[in-house]
Design a protein around this motif. Structure first.
Motif, mmCIF file in Angstrom:
data_model
loop_
_atom_site.group_PDB
_atom_site.id
_atom_site.type_symbol
_atom_site.label_atom_id
_atom_site.label_comp_id
_atom_site.label_asym_id
_atom_site.label_seq_id
_atom_site.Cartn_x
_atom_site.Cartn_y
_atom_site.Cartn_z
ATOM 1 N N THR A 42 0.497 -1.335 -0.112
ATOM 2 C CA THR A 42 -0.073 -0.234 0.042
ATOM 3 C C THR A 42 0.837 1.483 0.200
ATOM 4 N N LEU B 88 -9.078 -12.965 2.267
ATOM 5 C CA LEU B 88 -9.258 -13.281 0.931
ATOM 6 C C LEU B 88 -8.825 -14.330 0.031
ATOM 7 N N THR C 32 -6.039 -5.980 1.087
ATOM 8 C CA THR C 32 -7.598 -6.503 1.628
ATOM 9 C C THR C 32 -9.139 -6.770 0.939
ATOM 10 N N ASP C 33 -9.102 -5.651 -0.520
ATOM 11 C CA ASP C 33 -10.311 -4.902 -0.825
ATOM 12 C C ASP C 33 -10.301 -6.156 -1.722
ATOM 13 N N GLU C 34 -11.815 -7.174 -2.014
ATOM 14 C CA GLU C 34 -12.076 -7.303 -2.249
ATOM 15 C C GLU C 34 -11.991 -8.022 -4.141
ATOM 16 N N PHE C 35 -12.063 -6.395 -4.065
ATOM 17 C CA PHE C 35 -12.594 -5.867 -6.207
ATOM 18 C C PHE C 35 -11.355 -6.362 -6.241
ATOM 19 N N THR C 36 -10.322 -5.509 -5.661
ATOM 20 C CA THR C 36 -8.864 -5.195 -5.984
ATOM 21 C C THR C 36 -8.048 -6.540 -6.049
ATOM 22 N N MET D 180 -1.464 -1.305 -4.094
ATOM 23 C CA MET D 180 -2.954 -1.768 -4.035
ATOM 24 C C MET D 180 -3.084 -2.021 -2.345
ATOM 25 N N ASP D 181 -4.568 -2.447 -2.390
ATOM 26 C CA ASP D 181 -5.177 -2.429 -1.306
ATOM 27 C C ASP D 181 -5.505 -4.535 -1.140
#
Length: 228
Positions: free
Chosen positions: A31, A85, A52-56, A49-50
């Motif tokens: 990050t 995830l 922990t973000d499901e979409f990413t 990027m993150d």
């Protein structure tokens, strides 16, 4: 081999660099944009990027990735979320870094079987374990020679150390053999137990369920492991 390394701290970045140097394709994720920029010339690909973000995370090439290593070293919450995830996305092989004892228990609860302890294990050792099939553990004597614990190749099952031709064919010295057996614990669960057999003897029988500890040049160790 293709890897995703999440977290470019000292351990994650070092592991990503060593895997890249050995000819693997590595995606390094963090990050922190400064870290991403710092390693973009030394790691195959770096992404800010993150994780922990499901979409990413869903946009990553997960199906084509052989191993995902969550190497986040400070934020336990982020580590657990990222690990969960990748576990939910059913990646082929998932390894996660443990920050402390409680964190490790949570990772086991999620279903992660392979845990990294950077305080005890070097990135170089893990790079070797990940790149060479059959390596259980290793100890680097210098840049050229190592002592490694490896699974007994199936081609050597039922042969003695002498018959295996390890010394003559690969220029490797077998230091000891380690037997792997299962026994019942007090509460009825079955656990794996290993037993070192002592100094290896030419007449010791090799079993594909066991392990051997060998010493030699890294190039010879690689040749020995890649022929199975």
């Amino acid at each position: 081999m293709k890897y995703i390394i999440v977290g470019l701290g000292s351990f994650g970045a070092s592991l990503a660099e060593k895997l890249t140097e050995q000819g693997n394709e590595v995606i390094g994720i963090d990050t922190n944009m400064d870290k991403v920029d710092n390693y973009k010339e030394r790691i195959s690909h770096t992404i800010c990027m993150d994780a922990t973000d499901e979409f990413t995370v869903s946009g990553l090439p997960l199906k084509d990735t052989d191993i995902v290593v969550v190497a986040i070293g400070e934020d336990k919450g982020a580590s657990v979320m990222a690990t969960a995830l990748f576990k939910n996305f059913q990646v082929k092989r998932l390894i996660s870094r443990s920050i402390d004892e409680l964190h490790e228990k949570v990772l086991h609860a999620i279903g992660v079987d392979e845990i990294v302890h950077p305080e005890e294990e070097s990135a170089e050792r893990w790079a070797k374990k990940l790149c060479l099939k059959g390596v259980v553990d290793s100890f680097e004597l210098n840049d050229d020679y190592s002592i490694v614990e490896v699974s007994v190749p199936s081609r050597l099952h039922g042969k003695t150390i002498k018959e295996s031709n390890i010394r003559e064919g690969y220029n490797l010295l077998v230091l000891t053999t380690i037997a792997s057996t299962q026994e019942k614990a007090l509460i009825g669960k079955v656990r794996n137990v290993t037993r070192v057999k002592g100094v290896a003897h030419p007449d010791d029988m090799l079993n594909k369920e066991d392990f051997i500890v060998v010493y030699g040049a890294n190039k010879d160790i690689k040749k020995f492991l890649r022929e199975d």
